[in-house]
Design a protein around this motif. Structure first.
Motif, mmCIF file in Angstrom:
data_model
loop_
_atom_site.group_PDB
_atom_site.id
_atom_site.type_symbol
_atom_site.label_atom_id
_atom_site.label_comp_id
_atom_site.label_asym_id
_atom_site.label_seq_id
_atom_site.Cartn_x
_atom_site.Cartn_y
_atom_site.Cartn_z
ATOM 1 N N ASP A 169 0.826 -1.209 0.000
ATOM 2 C CA ASP A 169 0.000 0.000 0.000
ATOM 3 C C ASP A 169 0.856 1.253 0.000
ATOM 4 O OD1 ASP A 169 -2.222 -1.594 0.075
ATOM 5 O OD2 ASP A 169 -2.312 -1.620 2.274
ATOM 6 N N SER A 170 2.128 1.142 0.350
ATOM 7 C CA SER A 170 3.049 2.293 0.391
ATOM 8 C C SER A 170 4.412 1.822 -0.071
ATOM 9 C CB SER A 170 3.106 2.861 1.815
ATOM 10 O OG SER A 170 3.553 1.858 2.722
ATOM 11 N N LEU A 171 5.415 2.722 0.004
ATOM 12 C CA LEU A 171 6.761 2.367 -0.430
ATOM 13 C C LEU A 171 7.266 1.167 0.372
ATOM 14 C CD1 LEU A 171 8.426 5.882 -0.793
ATOM 15 C CD2 LEU A 171 7.599 4.403 -2.597
ATOM 16 N N MET A 172 7.959 0.276 -0.343
ATOM 17 C CA MET A 172 8.496 -0.910 0.311
ATOM 18 C C MET A 172 9.875 -1.184 -0.258
ATOM 19 S SD MET A 172 7.026 -4.815 0.440
ATOM 20 C CE MET A 172 7.596 -5.187 -1.209
ATOM 21 N N LEU A 173 10.856 -1.421 0.636
ATOM 22 C CA LEU A 173 12.242 -1.693 0.253
ATOM 23 C C LEU A 173 12.477 -3.196 0.323
ATOM 24 C CD1 LEU A 173 15.075 -0.677 -0.506
ATOM 25 C CD2 LEU A 173 15.558 -0.491 1.953
ATOM 26 N N GLN A 174 13.110 -3.726 -0.733
ATOM 27 C CA GLN A 174 13.434 -5.143 -0.794
ATOM 28 C C GLN A 174 14.873 -5.297 -1.225
ATOM 29 O OE1 GLN A 174 11.172 -7.326 -3.682
ATOM 30 N NE2 GLN A 174 11.929 -9.324 -3.034
ATOM 31 N N LYS A 175 15.658 -6.098 -0.444
ATOM 32 C CA LYS A 175 17.056 -6.360 -0.766
ATOM 33 C C LYS A 175 17.213 -7.864 -0.965
ATOM 34 C CE LYS A 175 18.813 -2.465 1.972
ATOM 35 N NZ LYS A 175 19.698 -2.064 3.086
ATOM 36 N N ALA A 176 17.772 -8.218 -2.092
ATOM 37 C CA ALA A 176 17.955 -9.638 -2.386
ATOM 38 C C ALA A 176 18.815 -9.787 -3.610
ATOM 39 C CB ALA A 176 16.609 -10.317 -2.608
ATOM 40 N N ARG A 197 18.457 -1.184 -8.240
ATOM 41 C CA ARG A 197 19.827 -0.714 -8.422
ATOM 42 C C ARG A 197 20.779 -1.742 -7.827
ATOM 43 N NH1 ARG A 197 20.746 4.483 -4.453
ATOM 44 N NH2 ARG A 197 20.860 3.347 -2.456
ATOM 45 N N ALA A 198 22.050 -1.684 -8.215
ATOM 46 C CA ALA A 198 23.030 -2.665 -7.771
ATOM 47 C C ALA A 198 23.407 -2.418 -6.321
ATOM 48 C CB ALA A 198 24.265 -2.613 -8.670
ATOM 49 N N GLY A 199 23.711 -3.515 -5.630
ATOM 50 C CA GLY A 199 24.143 -3.438 -4.239
ATOM 51 C C GLY A 199 22.975 -3.448 -3.290
ATOM 52 N N GLU A 200 23.146 -4.115 -2.210
ATOM 53 C CA GLU A 200 22.094 -4.170 -1.199
ATOM 54 C C GLU A 200 22.263 -2.974 -0.265
ATOM 55 O OE1 GLU A 200 21.973 -7.944 0.701
ATOM 56 O OE2 GLU A 200 21.908 -9.083 -1.175
ATOM 57 N N VAL A 201 21.955 -1.810 -0.782
ATOM 58 C CA VAL A 201 22.113 -0.537 -0.050
ATOM 59 C C VAL A 201 20.753 0.086 0.163
ATOM 60 C CG1 VAL A 201 24.430 -0.199 -0.940
ATOM 61 C CG2 VAL A 201 22.476 0.700 -2.209
ATOM 62 N N GLY A 202 20.719 1.080 1.015
ATOM 63 C CA GLY A 202 19.459 1.753 1.290
ATOM 64 C C GLY A 202 19.178 2.863 0.289
ATOM 65 N N TRP A 203 18.028 3.477 0.455
ATOM 66 C CA TRP A 203 17.588 4.566 -0.427
ATOM 67 C C TRP A 203 17.406 5.813 0.433
ATOM 68 C CZ3 TRP A 203 16.686 3.607 -5.710
ATOM 69 C CH2 TRP A 203 16.721 2.251 -6.096
ATOM 70 N N THR A 204 17.972 6.922 -0.044
ATOM 71 C CA THR A 204 17.789 8.168 0.701
ATOM 72 C C THR A 204 16.367 8.645 0.566
ATOM 73 O OG1 THR A 204 18.365 9.581 -1.167
ATOM 74 C CG2 THR A 204 20.198 8.757 0.217
ATOM 75 N N GLU A 205 16.001 9.536 1.445
ATOM 76 C CA GLU A 205 14.637 10.091 1.396
ATOM 77 C C GLU A 205 14.413 10.828 0.093
ATOM 78 O OE1 GLU A 205 11.766 13.091 3.961
ATOM 79 O OE2 GLU A 205 13.721 12.499 4.746
ATOM 80 N N LEU A 206 15.460 11.537 -0.363
ATOM 81 C CA LEU A 206 15.329 12.270 -1.625
ATOM 82 C C LEU A 206 15.135 11.299 -2.779
ATOM 83 C CD1 LEU A 206 15.437 14.865 -3.277
ATOM 84 C CD2 LEU A 206 17.935 14.650 -3.354
ATOM 85 N N GLU A 207 15.908 10.182 -2.776
ATOM 86 C CA GLU A 207 15.753 9.202 -3.832
ATOM 87 C C GLU A 207 14.347 8.609 -3.815
ATOM 88 O OE1 GLU A 207 20.186 7.358 -4.506
ATOM 89 O OE2 GLU A 207 19.043 6.703 -2.762
ATOM 90 N N GLN A 208 13.857 8.356 -2.611
ATOM 91 C CA GLN A 208 12.509 7.813 -2.520
ATOM 92 C C GLN A 208 11.482 8.799 -3.062
ATOM 93 O OE1 GLN A 208 11.590 6.319 1.377
ATOM 94 N NE2 GLN A 208 13.607 5.325 1.615
ATOM 95 N N VAL A 209 11.692 10.073 -2.770
ATOM 96 C CA VAL A 209 10.761 11.105 -3.273
ATOM 97 C C VAL A 209 10.821 11.167 -4.793
ATOM 98 C CG1 VAL A 209 10.277 13.574 -3.326
ATOM 99 C CG2 VAL A 209 10.777 12.447 -1.148
ATOM 100 N N ILE A 210 12.061 11.148 -5.319
ATOM 101 C CA ILE A 210 12.223 11.253 -6.773
ATOM 102 C C ILE A 210 11.586 10.037 -7.457
ATOM 103 C CG2 ILE A 210 13.907 11.222 -8.640
ATOM 104 C CD1 ILE A 210 15.735 12.887 -6.821
ATOM 105 N N LEU A 211 11.863 8.823 -6.913
ATOM 106 C CA LEU A 211 11.317 7.628 -7.543
ATOM 107 C C LEU A 211 9.808 7.550 -7.369
ATOM 108 C CD1 LEU A 211 14.046 4.998 -6.657
ATOM 109 C CD2 LEU A 211 13.690 6.186 -8.817
ATOM 110 N N GLN A 212 9.322 8.069 -6.239
ATOM 111 C CA GLN A 212 7.861 8.112 -6.082
ATOM 112 C C GLN A 212 7.254 9.069 -7.098
ATOM 113 O OE1 GLN A 212 6.589 8.933 -2.090
ATOM 114 N NE2 GLN A 212 4.599 7.980 -2.423
ATOM 115 N N SER A 213 7.980 10.175 -7.370
ATOM 116 C CA SER A 213 7.529 11.099 -8.424
ATOM 117 C C SER A 213 7.542 10.383 -9.778
ATOM 118 C CB SER A 213 8.412 12.335 -8.459
ATOM 119 O OG SER A 213 8.342 13.030 -7.238
#
Length: 865
Positions: A169-176, A197-213
């Motif tokens: 229902d909202s943003l969800m992060l998956q690493k695998a 994206r490559a690497g099991e790394v996190g997403w910044t808030e700005l990246e999440q905003v941009i990708l949500q856009s």
């Protein structure tokens, strides 16, 4: 992370604070813990003057643990910007080891999103949209779009096992599997998009905003794509609907038009343009008065009335007098109605126009025809009436009702149903009901006749002859009205009754006559036969009426009799004929038929009346007498021929015997050898004379009716016995016995032996020395066939038909060898034997080739006479 040693050496040679000030990209000097010590103007322009710690702009804290021993270069988000970060080890102004950082930003995120929006808008499929996202966001290695039905679309490198099995229902992060996925739900048909994206790394808030856009832009693009598709489908439906409406308008059998509120024509169909005799384009934005000045003023007033009142004017009929100068002689039916929008605003006036000239002319012709028919109905001497099923009464009578039944149409209409029914004779009521029921079964064009009695107004009964048919039917074809015509046949019925009485008396007299009496019309059709005729033929009387009587005549007599009967020269003349007629027991019997013409009182030919008398017994007696006379004549002739032939045949051997004996008497001392020769000739002629006498006696017995002595025999054995006897005494011929089948049958063994002997001796007699004689005896079904063939001199075609005549022999001058002798009675005797056994015999011969005698006998086991 890349190593650049040459660059490091160069930077160690320059003061770091001075170096960053000349750079156009954001640059800074920081401690090993990334505490900012010096920044250049480009840095302050991009990130502001208040930033003290690089970690404020760089959320990826894990990367800040680098040691300043080697240069570092990585692509990162710094603040709101994305670009390339380069870190070089250096010495700060305090002489400590630190970092010199340079950040080269790429396209601004706002511009990137705007470019992505434009790219998504131009994409035609979801797959193309995912590819555009990857191109505009190069730090992504792949994208995946999952529908609510589980269908996946992938762009880039996405692990196969990766999927959003449960739409978040909202943003969800998956690493695998070495990648990091940010799942974003789309507000469009339960789609979910995953950014990989490559690497099991996190997403910044700005990246999440941009990708949500980006996901919102994707959802908007998908929705617009669906809307375009729906719009295209709706446009197709609209175009098809318009095409159908246009086809209806163009092919409608009436004129259709549309006017605006100024009564100017906006649309006319093909039929309306045809009515106005103007092309469709000539009507556009013009009133009818502008097209036909002065002709449509009345129509314009009606159109204005529809606009003003908002009410339609329907079924208005106008003529050329209402439309002066327009289509002279035409009649029109007009329908005008307001055309309104959904909110009730009047948009104009619609019209439906039909040329009803033909209908009006038909109506006028119908009125004239009705008047004409009424005059006919009142003039013809026939009662015409119409019966209505629903009203259960006659609704129309012509004036002839008064003459036939004494009532006027008004008086008849005033009668109630009981009084009307009582006018029908009581004896006719059952037939009336049946007649009424049969009327309902009539097909179109069929009529139903009837004769019945009705009571006259004066109380007398009148005979009527009627013919009725269905006049009106409903939509289902059920009769609603019947039309009938009736004539008074009372006088004819009375005359017919008198004729019937006369015919009854004639029938009574004729049936008691001992001869077969008949009557025929002028065309030869039988109309009457008496009882004697029926008893003779044994057939129903009606079967012999018309031309049925011709079937009784013998086929061999029919053509002759009909030729005489219908001969124009013999018509209307008495005649007498003898012919054979079929009796009830199947025997054709001779009759004498005498006919006399009948005439009406005014002299018209009405046919024939005649009588047939059975003369079969007399005819047989006459025929027997004639046959007896003929047989006597034939016997007399045969006797004469036989005597003549016998005398001729007997004279030859007697003459030879007498001549030789005379030699003995006159020359008693002739040499001994000559005496022997003379005695030999006498003996040969005496033998021949004896055989001739025997043959003549045998034929005479046959002529006298001598019968064969029948017994069961093996005919094949008889044939073999004769063959072996002759084979022993015929050394000069080649005798060949072919197929011989076993045949047991009823026959005269002596006569059949004589038959085989005659045929084989004839073959030997007429075959030269060294010739061949063959015999074949076969069983062919119910027949036994004997064939005796030779290679003799043959028989000429002119002699072959006469070989079975008594004493007949072929012309001896044609035989090159000596006369074979013979009495000329062998083949006649053979024929008598064969025919006595019910068989047949014939010869097949060719001159110089040989002759074959063929005998066929029926195989019988009982004496069939």
């Amino acid at each position: 992370m890349n190593s650049q040693n040459s660059t490091t050496q160069h930077l160690h040679a320059l003061p770091a604070e001075d170096l960053i000030q000349v750079l156009s990209d954001p640059a800074w000097i920081s401690t090993t813990s990334h505490l900012l010590q010096s920044v250049n103007a480009a840095f302050r322009d991009c990130f502001g003057p208040d930033v003290l710690q690089l970690g404020e702009l760089f959320p990826e804290q894990a990367l800040l643990t680098w040691e300043p021993t080697n240069p570092v270069q990585v692509q990162v988000h710094l603040g709101s910007l994305f670009g390339t970060l380069s870190l070089f080890p250096c010495h700060t102004s305090a002489g400590e080891t630190g970092w010199l950082g340079i950040f080269r930003p790429e396209v601004p995120e706002g511009d990137r999103l705007q470019a992505l929006h434009a790219a998504l808008a131009s994409a035609e499929t979801p797959q193309q949209m995912l590819q555009q996202i990857r191109q505009k966001l190069p730090h992504l290695v792949g994208c995946i779009l999952v529908s609510n039905t589980g269908e996946e679309r992938v762009a880039g490198n996405v692990p196969e096992h990766l999927s959003a099995r449960h739409a978040p229902d909202s943003l969800m992060l998956q690493k695998a599997a070495g990648v990091s996925v940010l799942w974003c739900p789309l507000p469009f048909q339960a789609f979910t998009v995953g950014f990989v994206r490559a690497g099991e790394v996190g997403w910044t808030e700005l990246e999440q905003v941009i990708l949500q856009s980006c996901s919102l832009l994707l959802a908007d693009a998908l929705e617009r794509m669906q809307l375009r598709k729906q719009q295209h489908e709706l446009q197709q439906v609209q175009e098809e609907t318009i095409a159908r409406l246009q086809a209806i308008l163009d092919n409608a059998p009436v004129g259709i038009g549309l006017r605006n509120t100024e009564l100017k024509i906006e649309l006319v169909n093909r039929k309306a343009a045809e009515y106005n005799q103007q092309p469709s384009e000539e009507h556009q934005n013009r009133t009818m008065n502008e097209m036909f000045p002065g002709a449509f003023e009345k129509v314009e007033r009606m159109l204005q009335q529809v606009l003003t009142t908002g009410e339609p004017l329907l079924d208005v009929e106008l003529t050329d007098q209402d439309l002066p100068g327009f289509r002279k002689g035409h009649h029109w039916q007009l329908n005008y109605f307001p055309v309104k929008s959904r909110d009730g605003r009047t948009l104009g006036v619609g019209s439906i126009i039909q040329d009803i000239t033909a209908r009006k002319n038909s109506e006028m012709a119908l009125r004239e025809s009705q008047h004409f028919l009424q005059r006919i109905a009142d003039t013809v001497p026939t009662l015409i009436y119409v019966y209505d099923v629903r009203q259960r009464k006659n609704i129309y009578f012509n004036s002839e009702l008064k003459n036939i039944l004494g009532y006027t149409p008004v008086e008849m209409d005033a009668l109630d149903q009981t009084s009307a029914s009582s006018m029908i004779h009581p004896d006719e009521l059952p037939a009336t009901l049946q007649h009424y029921q049969r009327l309902f079964a009539l097909e179109a064009g069929e009529t139903l006749p009837r004769e019945y009695r009705m009571r006259h107004k004066n109380g007398s009964w009148r005979w009527l002859y009627t013919r009725e048919t269905v006049f009106v039917r409903d939509d289902q074809g059920t009769p609603l009205q019947f039309l009938g015509g009736a004539i008074d046949i009372t006088d004819w019925k009375e005359a017919q009754q008198a004729i019937l009485e006369s015919e009854r008396r004639f029938q009574l007299v004729a049936d008691r006559a001992p001869v077969m009496i008949w009557m025929a019309d002028p065309q030869g059709n039988a109309v009457f036969h008496n009882q004697s005729w029926t008893e003779f033929t044994g057939r129903p009387p009606e079967q012999d009426l018309g031309t049925g009587w011709m079937d009784l005549m013998h086929p061999e007599d029919r053509a002759r009799l009909l030729g005489n009967f219908m001969d124009p020269e013999r018509l209307q003349q008495p005649f007498e004929s003898e012919y054979r007629m079929l009796r009830h027991d199947g025997q054709y019997r001779w009759v004498v038929d005498r006919g006399t013409p009948r005439f009406s009182p005014d002299g018209q030919f009405r046919g024939f009346i005649g009588a047939c008398i059975d003369i079969h017994d007399r005819k047989l007696a006459e025929d027997a007498l004639m046959q007896s006379e003929q047989k006597l004549r034939e016997l007399s002739e045969a006797q004469k021929r036989f005597v003549a032939d016998a005398a001729h045949e007997l004279r030859t051997p007697l003459t030879s015997i007498q001549g030789n004996l005379d030699l003995f008497v006159r020359f008693p001392h002739i040499p001994e050898d000559e005496k022997k020769e003379i005695l030999s000739d006498v003996q040969r002629e005496a033998t021949r004379l004896g055989r001739l006498v025997n043959d003549m006696l045998q034929l005479a017995r046959g002529d006298a009716g001598a019968t064969l002595r029948m017994d069961t025999i093996h005919l094949d054995q008889v044939v073999l016995d004769v063959w072996r006897d002759l084979e022993r005494v015929s050394p000069n011929h080649t005798m060949q016995l072919l197929q011989v089948d076993e045949v047991e049958m009823l026959g005269d063994p002596d006569r059949l032996r004589q038959l085989v002997l005659i045929l084989v001796e004839n073959a030997l007699k007429y075959t030269p020395r060294g010739g061949a004689v063959n015999l074949e005896f076969r069983k062919l079904g119910e027949l036994a066939e004997l064939r005796v063939s030779d290679t003799g001199i043959g028989i000429g075609p002119e002699d072959l038909p006469r070989v079975f005549e008594r004493f007949y022999r072929a012309d001896r001058s044609r035989h090159r060898s000596e006369d074979p002798g013979g009495t000329g009675l062998g083949l006649p005797i053979a024929k008598w034997i064969v025919e006595g056994h019910g068989g047949e015999i014939h010869l097949e011969s060719e001159m110089g080739v040989g002759t074959t005698a063929v005998v066929r006998l029926p195989i019988r086991f009982t004496d069939e006479g």
